[in-house]
Every structure is written in C-alpha cells, then in structure tokens.
Write an enzyme that holds these catalytic residues in place. Structure first.
Site, PDB file in Angstrom:
ATOM      1  N   ILE A  19       1.272   7.404  -0.556  1.00  0.00           N
ATOM      2  CA  ILE A  19       0.344   7.680  -1.035  1.00  0.00           C
ATOM      3  C   ILE A  19      -1.102   7.987  -0.969  1.00  0.00           C
ATOM      4  O   ILE A  19      -1.776   7.679  -1.868  1.00  0.00           O
ATOM      5  CB  ILE A  19       2.052   7.399  -2.347  1.00  0.00           C
ATOM      6  CG1 ILE A  19       1.494   8.184  -3.596  1.00  0.00           C
ATOM      7  CG2 ILE A  19       0.616   5.902  -2.722  1.00  0.00           C
ATOM      8  CD1 ILE A  19       2.240   7.802  -4.794  1.00  0.00           C
ATOM      9  N   ALA A  54     -12.049  11.302  -8.873  1.00  0.00           N
ATOM     10  CA  ALA A  54     -10.811  10.892  -9.516  1.00  0.00           C
ATOM     11  C   ALA A  54     -10.364   9.588  -9.272  1.00  0.00           C
ATOM     12  O   ALA A  54      -9.343   9.275  -7.751  1.00  0.00           O
ATOM     13  CB  ALA A  54     -10.167  11.482 -10.138  1.00  0.00           C
ATOM     14  N   GLU A 100       4.180  -1.213  -8.767  1.00  0.00           N
ATOM     15  CA  GLU A 100       3.599  -1.245  -7.944  1.00  0.00           C
ATOM     16  C   GLU A 100       2.384  -2.139  -8.286  1.00  0.00           C
ATOM     17  O   GLU A 100       2.748  -3.297  -7.350  1.00  0.00           O
ATOM     18  CB  GLU A 100       2.607   0.351  -7.332  1.00  0.00           C
ATOM     19  CG  GLU A 100       1.113  -0.143  -6.573  1.00  0.00           C
ATOM     20  CD  GLU A 100       0.340   1.428  -6.893  1.00  0.00           C
ATOM     21  OE1 GLU A 100      -0.410   0.908  -6.123  1.00  0.00           O
ATOM     22  OE2 GLU A 100       0.372   1.876  -6.967  1.00  0.00           O
ATOM     23  N   ARG A 101       2.664  -2.519  -9.162  1.00  0.00           N
ATOM     24  CA  ARG A 101       1.483  -3.849  -9.516  1.00  0.00           C
ATOM     25  C   ARG A 101       2.781  -5.209 -10.031  1.00  0.00           C
ATOM     26  O   ARG A 101       1.987  -6.017  -9.434  1.00  0.00           O
ATOM     27  CB  ARG A 101       0.993  -2.974 -11.412  1.00  0.00           C
ATOM     28  CG  ARG A 101       0.300  -2.095 -11.379  1.00  0.00           C
ATOM     29  CD  ARG A 101       0.073  -1.616 -12.942  1.00  0.00           C
ATOM     30  NE  ARG A 101      -0.744  -0.703 -12.906  1.00  0.00           N
ATOM     31  CZ  ARG A 101      -0.775   0.730 -13.491  1.00  0.00           C
ATOM     32  NH1 ARG A 101      -0.224   0.944 -14.460  1.00  0.00           N
ATOM     33  NH2 ARG A 101      -1.858   1.747 -13.547  1.00  0.00           N
ATOM     34  N   GLN A 140     -15.785 -23.115  -3.143  1.00  0.00           N
ATOM     35  CA  GLN A 140     -16.533 -23.707  -3.256  1.00  0.00           C
ATOM     36  C   GLN A 140     -16.947 -24.640  -2.693  1.00  0.00           C
ATOM     37  O   GLN A 140     -17.809 -25.743  -2.903  1.00  0.00           O
ATOM     38  CB  GLN A 140     -17.509 -23.749  -4.953  1.00  0.00           C
ATOM     39  CG  GLN A 140     -18.237 -24.441  -5.084  1.00  0.00           C
ATOM     40  CD  GLN A 140     -19.257 -23.703  -4.576  1.00  0.00           C
ATOM     41  OE1 GLN A 140     -19.730 -22.458  -3.775  1.00  0.00           O
ATOM     42  NE2 GLN A 140     -21.323 -24.093  -5.267  1.00  0.00           N
ATOM     43  N   LEU A 141     -15.541 -25.316  -2.802  1.00  0.00           N
ATOM     44  CA  LEU A 141     -15.253 -27.052  -2.916  1.00  0.00           C
ATOM     45  C   LEU A 141     -15.557 -27.164  -0.997  1.00  0.00           C
ATOM     46  O   LEU A 141     -15.565 -28.319  -0.854  1.00  0.00           O
ATOM     47  CB  LEU A 141     -14.523 -27.279  -3.294  1.00  0.00           C
ATOM     48  CG  LEU A 141     -13.718 -27.530  -4.889  1.00  0.00           C
ATOM     49  CD1 LEU A 141     -12.046 -28.417  -4.982  1.00  0.00           C
ATOM     50  CD2 LEU A 141     -14.939 -28.595  -5.108  1.00  0.00           C
ATOM     51  N   GLU A 170      -9.331  -2.468 -15.888  1.00  0.00           N
ATOM     52  CA  GLU A 170     -10.480  -1.728 -16.953  1.00  0.00           C
ATOM     53  C   GLU A 170      -9.056  -1.087 -17.602  1.00  0.00           C
ATOM     54  O   GLU A 170      -8.785  -1.130 -19.231  1.00  0.00           O
ATOM     55  CB  GLU A 170     -11.780  -2.143 -17.081  1.00  0.00           C
ATOM     56  CG  GLU A 170     -12.742  -2.511 -17.091  1.00  0.00           C
ATOM     57  CD  GLU A 170     -12.459  -3.123 -15.557  1.00  0.00           C
ATOM     58  OE1 GLU A 170     -13.414  -4.092 -14.932  1.00  0.00           O
ATOM     59  OE2 GLU A 170     -11.702  -2.638 -14.395  1.00  0.00           O
TER      60      GLU A 170
END
Length: 387
Positions: free
Chosen positions: A126, A133, A252-253, A346-347, A377
């Site tokens: 898609i 944009a 989709e989300r 980090q570990l 956002e």
C-alpha cells in the site's frame, strides 16, 4: 507467555500457531541474516508461505483465503516478532492490503486479486507516504486524472514496504485536489501489464537502507503517466479514500502493537537467560539488586502491555475496537517496547551492542514502530481529540 494462555485463543488457533511457528523456524529463521544483507527476501518464499496458509489467513475461503479472522493475523504478527524475522512483509500483505480489498473491493476485484495474494503469486503493498507527506495524508500530491475509461497517475511514493516485489499496489491518490480529504481515492495498480511486462510509466526506485528491519524491502515508487483502468478504483465512487484509510488504520495499528508485544517478550526471555549465565564479581549478574529491579520493571511493563493488547484483541474480535483505543495500543506498546529493549540491552553490557546477540537486533528493529502506521505524536493527537 504462551499463546495458549491468552484469553482470545481457541483450540483451533493453538494448532494454527504451532504450524506457523514451525514454518517460521524452518523457512524464515535460517535465511533472515542473508535477507537482511540483500535487503529483500527471496521471491519464492512468498509461494511457500502461501502453501502453508500464512497468507490471507483471515480472508474468506471463497476468495482463496484461510477463512479465519483477525486472531489468525495476530498470531502471525506475534510469532514473526518473537522469532525476530521481520523480512517477510506478511503484515502489510495480508493484515492490511487484503482487508482493503475485502472491505471495499467489488466482487470482481476480490475474485481477481485475493486468490493470487493468498497463494503468493501476487505480493501486495500500500502506497500512502510521499517525500513531503508521511503521517499527514491530507498533503499527498500524487494525482489520478480520469481520461476516458482510465486513470492517468503521476507522482511518487516512499517508504513502501514490499515495494520491490509488489505485483499489486493500493495507491493513495488525489482524484479531486479541490475537495481536500473528500478528493482522496485509492486506485489499485497492477505493476505488470496484461502481457507480463512492466507497466508503462511505473518505476521502482532504490531499496532504502534502514537502521533496522533491513530485510524488509522498503522502496520508492514512481508513477509517470501510468494508465490504470477506472475499474481499479477501490470502492463504488471517487473521494472515499480518506474514509477507507481511517477505517482500516486501526487494524494496522493493532498489528504494530502485537509486533511490539512479541518483541518485548522475546527481549525479556533473552535477557533473563543472559543475566543468569553472565558472571560479574564472581556471581551471576542476576544476583545484583539493580539487575533484578530493572527486570522487574520491564516484566511489569510487558505484563501491562499484554493485558491491554489482549483486551483490545477481544474488542477487535467483537467488532468493537474504536480508533482512539487502537491509537493508544499502538503508541503505548511501541514506546514501552523501545524502553524495555533499551534496558535489556544495557544489562548485556558491551555484548548488547554486538549484532550477533539477539538483543542488538531487537533494538534496531524496534525503533520504527514509533514511526510507521502514523507516528506516536499523531496517535496522541487522535486520542486528544476525544477528550
């Protein structure tokens, strides 16, 4: 957490999950590193995925699909993420494009394209984003001008997943720029003509090099006076594209949220095993209070994410998931995923920065989740509008 213990799982889905996991381990995992280097999968893997029912699993059987529902797509997303195989773009192909066709396509369109997608003969993409944009879909400039019984398409698209292999592209275009969002339409473009040659005026640009998900081919697409039959318009009339996008983006989300969940759970598994075996000052790294507290925080966040996503899944399957809740699931899970993986890396110390360790691959693959499917956002803006 095993898929069997999730509240939305049935016995049939457990069997489906087992078959998908075996296929992934046999056919995808061994090739993932090579695909990342070549920036795309081998074309033949799409056929293999079709043969085992991994493509269009939630599309009705009358259109060549598996006859399942969104739970099948959820299992595929979770299993691919857990196995760290991001190269085969099934989520876009089956979880997204196939459902645009199913929901808005004519019977002729559905019978023409969905069986080819289910078998892997066609790879689907898609094309929304453009160089100017991304999340702001109202600002797209790609035009489709009607000339007789054809649309003439001009414009360019970028960040297109499956762009290299795509045989079928749902292209978001402006059919009437003067009408704003009501002038947006979706036109389906077959990238080869009736004789199997490349469609005149259609070009694929370079494969875009990414910091992660390197094997998932992401390309630029160019349309220079591309002629497409008006019969390829998705929906009964022009100007419905923005509405179609807003209707389908929540699914989709959810797929993105599921992928984030699979990744954070894999990160926890890898890190827990690592700190048990890694010795620091003569004792396992897990014996240090900081290690235990950090992992406790990560496990809590992952557990909260799992509970929220399971709740969203129940709503999806009842047809009750609203767009703002899907936006919450997307931004929250991808944000927590990046945070959890960062703590887990980090570990690992210096080894966490080495690509031979799974946590390093999880780290670079996770970052895109906060961007695609609408940036986080934008998700917060959508949520804020409902306050």
């Amino acid at each position: 957490m095993s898929v069997q213990s999730r509240p939305w799982i049935t016995d049939d889905l457990v069997l489906f999950q087992d078959s998908i996991r075996k296929f992934i381990e046999r056919e995808l995992v061994p090739h993932e590193e090579r695909w990342c280097k070549q920036q795309q999968v081998d074309r033949e893997i799409w056929r293999k995925a079709g043969e085992v029912g991994m493509l269009c699993a939630s599309i009705p059987e009358e259109y060549g699909g598996g006859g399942g529902n969104f739970a099948h797509e959820a299992i595929i997303a979770l299993e691919q993420s857990r196995a760290m195989v991001t190269s085969l773009g099934t989520n876009v192909h089956s979880g997204i494009v196939a459902h645009y066709l199913l929901r808005y396509g004519s019977e002729e369109q559905k019978h023409k394209w969905l069986p080819k997608m289910a078998s892997g003969e066609y790879v689907a993409a898609i094309a929304m984003s453009e160089p100017g944009a991304g999340s702001d879909l109202k600002s797209i400039k790609t035009r489709a001008v009607r000339e007789g019984d054809h649309y003439v398409i001009n414009g360019s698209k970028t960040f297109i997943s499956n762009g290299v292999h795509a045989d079928l592209v749902c292209v978001v275009v402006k059919t009437d720029p003067a009408k704003g969002t009501k002038g947006v339409s979706i036109v389906v473009v077959e990238t080869k003509d009736a004789h199997g040659a490349g469609l005149a005026g259609f070009r694929r640009g370079r494969v875009l090099e990414k910091i992660g998900q390197k094997g998932q081919d992401t390309a630029e697409l160019f349309f220079d006076d591309v002629r497409v039959p008006c019969a390829n318009l998705l929906g009964p009339e022009e100007g419905k594209g923005f509405y179609q996008l807003m209707q389908q983006l929540p699914q989709e989300r959810m797929i993105i949220a599921l992928g984030a969940l699979g990744a954070m759970e894999r990160a926890l598994e890898e890190t827990t095993q690592y700190v048990r075996e890694r010795k620091v000052f003569g004792a396992p790294l897990l014996d240090l209070q900081n290690t235990r507290f950090k992992l406790a925080e990560c496990k809590t966040n992952a557990t909260v994410a799992r509970a929220f996503i399971d709740n969203c899944m129940a709503k999806v399957l009842r047809g009750e998931l609203d767009p703002e809740t899907a936006a919450m699931a997307k931004w929250w899970s991808t944000q927590r995923n990046c945070e959890i993986i960062d703590e887990c890396l980090q570990l690992h110390g210096g080894y966490g920065y080495m690509m031979e360790y799974p946590i390093a691959r999880l780290y670079v693959n996770a970052r895109a989740g906060k961007i695609y499917g609408g940036s986080n956002e934008i998700m917060k803006e959508l949520i804020a509008r409902t306050l």
